[in-house]
Write an enzyme that holds these catalytic residues in place. Structure first.
Site, PDB file in Angstrom:
ATOM      1  CG  ASP A  52      90.140  24.085  91.024  1.00  8.08           C
ATOM      2  OD1 ASP A  52      89.416  23.652  91.801  1.00  8.08           O
ATOM      3  OD2 ASP A  52      90.037  24.250  90.000  1.00  8.08           O
ATOM      4  CG  ASP A 111      84.976  15.837  91.458  1.00  8.27           C
ATOM      5  OD1 ASP A 111      84.303  17.007  91.178  1.00  8.27           O
ATOM      6  OD2 ASP A 111      85.729  15.725  92.195  1.00  8.27           O
TER       7      ASP A 111
END
Length: 260
Positions: free
Chosen positions: A12, A131
């Site tokens: 990330d 998500d």
């Protein structure tokens, strides 16, 4: 013979550095993407995922120079996502060294982007990143799960299970399913979410969000995951790719050897 279960570290990236937090907040610095990529390639990771987690919320493109540096360091498949808004963005990332490109926010804004990218580059290059979370108060979907965007910052009211089905019908060749409820919590993968999506789609499914112990990975595979993804537990040395593979093998799942 069953296909080997893939073990995938996730980078990330924010402002050119690998970070990790809980539900994408409280971010901690975890290092340089290229250095971590090299470490995981050597350690026997099956693939890498590189997500520019603030590209969409910051309304900017993925950082190509960082992608190039990372791609130059590895010999395993690299999936890159964040800030992808057009087939031309796909082209730039693939030319920078990505093997697959992940779509999330932009695919919801422009659903034809999935089919356009699949037609131009092949479904195997198109990863639909979802998500998902359980619906909060005031939001209702048929499955009880909704899609969020902008790194989990925005509610969409879109049914996460139906979106997975639509995305694959439009040409996505793989689903990266991230539980926003579990992300960074180390409380285990969301097994219900994985099973619900697996029950409706037939493309490879990567389970993400919640890995906290070696015992967490096998249940995710039993629930329907073809690959398991983790970040902070790898970045901060809590356990290794080899140890995850051994845990999966001990549970009867086929894995690729980690030796180079």
């Amino acid at each position: 013979m069953s296909l080997a279960i893939r073990v995938i570290p996730c980078l990330d990236v924010d402002a050119g550095r690998v970070v990790k937090g809980v539900n994408f907040t409280g971010l901690r610095d975890a290092g340089d993407p290229a250095e971590l990529a090299t470490r995981y390639d050597t350690a026997g990771a099956d693939e890498l995922v590189f997500l520019d987690i603030t590209a969409s919320s910051g309304d900017r493109k993925t950082m190509l120079d960082v992608v190039r540096r990372t791609a130059d360091c590895v010999f395993i498949p690299l999936t890159v996502g964040g800030g992808v808004r057009s087939p031309d963005d796909f082209d730039r990332l693939l030319r920078a060294g990505a093997d697959k490109v992940s779509l999330n926010t932009a695919a919801i804004t422009d659903r034809d982007l999935i089919s356009e990218a699949a037609e131009r580059f092949g479904s195997q290059c198109v990863v639909l990143s979802i998500d998902a979370r359980r619906c909060p108060a005031g939001v209702s979907t048929e499955s009880g799960f909704e899609v969020t965007t902008h790194g989990g910052r925005r509610s969409t009211g879109i049914d996460a299970i139906k979106w997975a089905v639509e995305g694959t019908k439009r040409g996505a060749g793989e689903i990266l399913l991230n539980s926003m409820d579990a992300d960074g919590t180390k409380s285990g993968f969301d097994l219900e979410l994985i099973a619900r999506v697996r029950g409706e789609v037939h493309v490879p499914l990567i389970a993400s969000g919640g890995a906290g112990s070696l015992a967490d990975f096998a249940p995710a595979v039993r629930a329907g995951a073809d690959a398991v993804l983790a970040a902070s537990v790898f970045h901060f040395g809590e356990f290794t790719v080899t140890e995850v593979k051994q845990a999966l093998a001990n549970s009867g799942f086929p894995v690729r050897a980690t030796s180079r």
